[in-house]
Motif scaffolding. Structure first.
Motif, PDB file in Angstrom:
ATOM      1  N   ALA A 161       5.848   4.352  -3.906  1.00 49.35           N
ATOM      2  CA  ALA A 161       4.422   4.480  -3.581  1.00 49.35           C
ATOM      3  C   ALA A 161       4.167   5.540  -2.517  1.00 49.35           C
ATOM      4  O   ALA A 161       3.706   5.252  -1.411  1.00 49.35           O
ATOM      5  CB  ALA A 161       3.849   3.124  -3.174  1.00 49.35           C
ATOM      6  N   ILE A 162       4.491   6.776  -2.865  1.00 51.18           N
ATOM      7  CA  ILE A 162       4.303   7.934  -1.993  1.00 51.18           C
ATOM      8  C   ILE A 162       3.514   8.978  -2.789  1.00 51.18           C
ATOM      9  O   ILE A 162       3.795   9.187  -3.979  1.00 51.18           O
ATOM     10  CB  ILE A 162       5.680   8.520  -1.572  1.00 51.18           C
ATOM     11  CG1 ILE A 162       6.482   7.488  -0.766  1.00 51.18           C
ATOM     12  CG2 ILE A 162       5.526   9.817  -0.793  1.00 51.18           C
ATOM     13  CD1 ILE A 162       7.956   7.815  -0.612  1.00 51.18           C
ATOM     14  N   HIS A 166       9.723  -6.747 -15.979  1.00 53.92           N
ATOM     15  CA  HIS A 166       8.583  -7.560 -16.420  1.00 53.92           C
ATOM     16  C   HIS A 166       7.287  -6.759 -16.477  1.00 53.92           C
ATOM     17  O   HIS A 166       6.396  -7.075 -17.265  1.00 53.92           O
ATOM     18  CB  HIS A 166       8.413  -8.773 -15.506  1.00 53.92           C
ATOM     19  CG  HIS A 166       9.540  -9.769 -15.609  1.00 53.92           C
ATOM     20  ND1 HIS A 166      10.836  -9.449 -15.308  1.00 53.92           N
ATOM     21  CD2 HIS A 166       9.548 -11.058 -15.988  1.00 53.92           C
ATOM     22  CE1 HIS A 166      11.601 -10.512 -15.509  1.00 53.92           C
ATOM     23  NE2 HIS A 166      10.847 -11.500 -15.919  1.00 53.92           N
ATOM     24  N   ASP A 167       7.165  -5.737 -15.612  1.00 54.25           N
ATOM     25  CA  ASP A 167       5.971  -4.886 -15.615  1.00 54.25           C
ATOM     26  C   ASP A 167       5.930  -4.027 -16.874  1.00 54.25           C
ATOM     27  O   ASP A 167       4.899  -3.944 -17.551  1.00 54.25           O
ATOM     28  CB  ASP A 167       5.960  -3.953 -14.396  1.00 54.25           C
ATOM     29  CG  ASP A 167       5.709  -4.687 -13.087  1.00 54.25           C
ATOM     30  OD1 ASP A 167       5.202  -5.823 -13.121  1.00 54.25           O
ATOM     31  OD2 ASP A 167       6.021  -4.107 -12.027  1.00 54.25           O
ATOM     32  N   LEU A 168       7.050  -3.378 -17.203  1.00 57.36           N
ATOM     33  CA  LEU A 168       7.021  -2.444 -18.333  1.00 57.36           C
ATOM     34  C   LEU A 168       6.941  -3.183 -19.667  1.00 57.36           C
ATOM     35  O   LEU A 168       6.455  -2.635 -20.656  1.00 57.36           O
ATOM     36  CB  LEU A 168       8.189  -1.444 -18.269  1.00 57.36           C
ATOM     37  CG  LEU A 168       9.588  -1.802 -18.707  1.00 57.36           C
ATOM     38  CD1 LEU A 168       9.794  -1.532 -20.181  1.00 57.36           C
ATOM     39  CD2 LEU A 168      10.598  -0.997 -17.909  1.00 57.36           C
ATOM     40  N   LEU A 169       7.393  -4.445 -19.671  1.00 58.84           N
ATOM     41  CA  LEU A 169       7.318  -5.218 -20.912  1.00 58.84           C
ATOM     42  C   LEU A 169       6.045  -6.060 -21.012  1.00 58.84           C
ATOM     43  O   LEU A 169       5.801  -6.697 -22.038  1.00 58.84           O
ATOM     44  CB  LEU A 169       8.546  -6.126 -21.037  1.00 58.84           C
ATOM     45  CG  LEU A 169       9.865  -5.377 -21.255  1.00 58.84           C
ATOM     46  CD1 LEU A 169      11.023  -6.352 -21.296  1.00 58.84           C
ATOM     47  CD2 LEU A 169       9.808  -4.563 -22.549  1.00 58.84           C
ATOM     48  N   ARG A 185       0.834  -1.198   0.000  1.00 59.97           N
ATOM     49  CA  ARG A 185       0.000   0.000   0.000  1.00 59.97           C
ATOM     50  C   ARG A 185       0.872   1.253   0.000  1.00 59.97           C
ATOM     51  O   ARG A 185       1.967   1.256   0.554  1.00 59.97           O
ATOM     52  CB  ARG A 185      -0.903   0.022   1.239  1.00 59.97           C
ATOM     53  CG  ARG A 185      -1.778  -1.222   1.391  1.00 59.97           C
ATOM     54  CD  ARG A 185      -2.934  -0.970   2.344  1.00 59.97           C
ATOM     55  NE  ARG A 185      -3.829   0.055   1.824  1.00 59.97           N
ATOM     56  CZ  ARG A 185      -4.761  -0.167   0.903  1.00 59.97           C
ATOM     57  NH1 ARG A 185      -4.929  -1.374   0.407  1.00 59.97           N
ATOM     58  NH2 ARG A 185      -5.535   0.806   0.485  1.00 59.97           N
ATOM     59  N   ALA A 186       0.347   2.290  -0.619  1.00 57.19           N
ATOM     60  CA  ALA A 186       1.060   3.571  -0.638  1.00 57.19           C
ATOM     61  C   ALA A 186       1.315   4.043   0.790  1.00 57.19           C
ATOM     62  O   ALA A 186       0.525   3.780   1.698  1.00 57.19           O
ATOM     63  CB  ALA A 186       0.248   4.604  -1.412  1.00 57.19           C
ATOM     64  N   ALA A 191      -0.862  -5.691 -11.318  1.00 58.43           N
ATOM     65  CA  ALA A 191       0.007  -4.543 -11.612  1.00 58.43           C
ATOM     66  C   ALA A 191      -0.376  -3.378 -10.716  1.00 58.43           C
ATOM     67  O   ALA A 191      -1.544  -3.009 -10.612  1.00 58.43           O
ATOM     68  CB  ALA A 191      -0.109  -4.153 -13.077  1.00 58.43           C
ATOM     69  N   ALA A 192       0.618  -2.785 -10.068  1.00 56.18           N
ATOM     70  CA  ALA A 192       0.389  -1.614  -9.223  1.00 56.18           C
ATOM     71  C   ALA A 192      -0.020  -0.424 -10.087  1.00 56.18           C
ATOM     72  O   ALA A 192       0.205  -0.403 -11.293  1.00 56.18           O
ATOM     73  CB  ALA A 192       1.652  -1.280  -8.435  1.00 56.18           C
ATOM     74  N   ARG A 193      -0.602   0.575  -9.420  1.00 54.36           N
ATOM     75  CA  ARG A 193      -1.063   1.792 -10.100  1.00 54.36           C
ATOM     76  C   ARG A 193       0.051   2.478 -10.894  1.00 54.36           C
ATOM     77  O   ARG A 193      -0.194   3.031 -11.974  1.00 54.36           O
ATOM     78  CB  ARG A 193      -1.595   2.754  -9.015  1.00 54.36           C
ATOM     79  CG  ARG A 193      -2.104   4.070  -9.544  1.00 54.36           C
ATOM     80  CD  ARG A 193      -2.652   4.923  -8.398  1.00 54.36           C
ATOM     81  NE  ARG A 193      -3.072   6.215  -8.901  1.00 54.36           N
ATOM     82  CZ  ARG A 193      -4.242   6.445  -9.493  1.00 54.36           C
ATOM     83  NH1 ARG A 193      -5.120   5.457  -9.627  1.00 54.36           N
ATOM     84  NH2 ARG A 193      -4.549   7.637  -9.934  1.00 54.36           N
ATOM     85  N   PHE A 194       1.286   2.409 -10.376  1.00 56.31           N
ATOM     86  CA  PHE A 194       2.390   3.133 -11.018  1.00 56.31           C
ATOM     87  C   PHE A 194       2.933   2.453 -12.268  1.00 56.31           C
ATOM     88  O   PHE A 194       3.779   3.014 -12.960  1.00 56.31           O
ATOM     89  CB  PHE A 194       3.538   3.365 -10.019  1.00 56.31           C
ATOM     90  CG  PHE A 194       4.012   2.137  -9.287  1.00 56.31           C
ATOM     91  CD1 PHE A 194       4.678   1.120  -9.948  1.00 56.31           C
ATOM     92  CD2 PHE A 194       3.777   2.001  -7.918  1.00 56.31           C
ATOM     93  CE1 PHE A 194       5.120  -0.009  -9.277  1.00 56.31           C
ATOM     94  CE2 PHE A 194       4.212   0.868  -7.234  1.00 56.31           C
ATOM     95  CZ  PHE A 194       4.884  -0.140  -7.919  1.00 56.31           C
TER      96      PHE A 194
END
Ligand SMILES: Nc1nc(=O)c2c([nH]1)NC[C@@H]1CN(c3ccc(C(=O)N[C@@H](CCC(=O)O)C(=O)O)cc3)CN21
Ligand SMILES: CC(C)C(=O)C(=O)O
Ligand SMILES: [Mg+2]
Length: 307
Positions: free
Chosen positions: A192-193, A226-229, A161-162, A236-239
């Protein structure tokens, strides 16, 4: 243009990162976990490569970063080292490998430098980690700090969590960040801030801040490979921003291969090795007589009923 014709970029240094901050030149950081991902990061021209303990989740399939071991992280870091030349190589010290004492922290950090070829190590949190950071730096090893969402202690901060969404919590994040700066860290990760909290803290800190889910005010950004690809199957997190959707084409390719095997379309002649015809004739003479009809087919054990 082939890679060989591009003039070699100078290696990214810790002093160079500080210069990038003062010149407001954004710092691009990405994770990598093996030789091919390191080569891709190198060719893409990023500034920092992190062998993240997120490997526990993205590469090893665990549900958190906690289970990954020192030896697993050393193996991944050494593989990344072989594929990397220019970016700064930072390795996450895994959960449990630095918290007990300064001595444990230095011993672990030294292994990442000596055995795996990391340029620097990263540890999570303020609190006791501030003393660990100071000790590792005093031992001559550059340390990156990591505050905000610290996945290694997610269970104590309410999960993934943020952090710092109230003024009081944000002040706590700032105190950790400032303490890590004073301990001699060369850079920090803010994870996550809320952007407004990050923006308020930026003028009060003097070292490069790399954000992930911390908004646009930081000196740089980091994302998980792996997230960006688009090859991570988990939530997947919000960011996360996806720059490609490689999971589907990878599945399609492997499925096409399996289908080719099943329909005898692979291998084709161009995938075969040749042998002079005379050698083939010689070989047939040297091999035992072929099996008679009704005998066991090669490789298949006859059942008691037919033996
Ligand atoms: N593939 C991957 N990417 C990551 O960025 C990453 C990892 N793994 N493993 C280690 C940590 C865990 N991280 C995570 C994982 C999930 C959320 C997440 O889903 N957060 C929710 C809730 C946020 C909130 O309500 O405060 C989100 O919607 O962003 C955030 C960070 C970041 N790190
Ligand atoms: C997300 C980054 C900062 C990280 O710590 C990791 O990948 O383990
Ligand atoms: Mg990490």
């Amino acid at each position: 243009m082939s890679a060989g014709t591009i003039p070699a970029r100078p290696r990214v240094t810790i002093a160079g990162l500080a210069d990038m901050r003062s010149q407001r030149q954004p710092i691009a950081m990405v994770t990598a976990y093996d030789y091919p991902s390191a080569q891709i990061a190198e060719a893409a021209g990023v500034d920092i490569v992190l062998v993240g303990d997120s490997a526990a989740m993205t590469v090893l399939g665990h549900e958190s970063t906690v289970p990954v071991t020192i030896d697993e992280m050393l193996m991944l870091t050494a593989a990344v080292r072989r594929g990397l030349r220019t970016p700064l190589l930072v390795a996450d010290l895994p959960f449990g490998s630095y918290e007990i004492s300064d001595e444990q922290a230095i011993t672990t950090a030294q292994r990442f430098i000596k055995e795996a070829g990391a340029d620097a190590v990263k540890i999570e949190r303020g609190g006791t980690s501030v003393e660990r950071a100071r000790a590792i730096v005093a031992a001559g090893i550059p340390v990156m700090g990591h505050v905000g969402l610290t996945p290694q202690t997610a269970s104590t901060i309410g999960g993934f969590r943020a952090q710092g969404r109230t003024a009081e919590e944000a002040v706590a994040v700032f105190r950790s960040a400032r303490a890590l700066q004073n301990a001699g860290c060369f850079a920090l990760v803010f994870e996550a801030i809320p952007s407004a909290a990050t923006e308020a803290m930026m003028p009060l800190l003097h070292l490069p801040i790399i954000g992930i889910g911390a908004g646009p005010a930081t000196d740089g950004q980091v994302l998980v490979f792996h997230d960006l690809l688009g090859i991570y199957d988990g939530h997947a997190a919000r960011f996360v921003k996806r720059y490609a959707e490689l999971r589907e084409p990878m599945i399609t390719a492997v499925a096409a291969y399996a289908e080719d095997v099943r329909t005898h379309r692979y291998p084709a002649p161009e995938h075969e090795y040749s042998m002079p015809a005379a050698e083939t004739q010689l070989l047939i003479g040297l091999l035992p007589e072929p099996a008679h009809p009704g005998d066991a087919v090669s490789g298949i054990t006859p059942s008691p009923a037919t033996a």
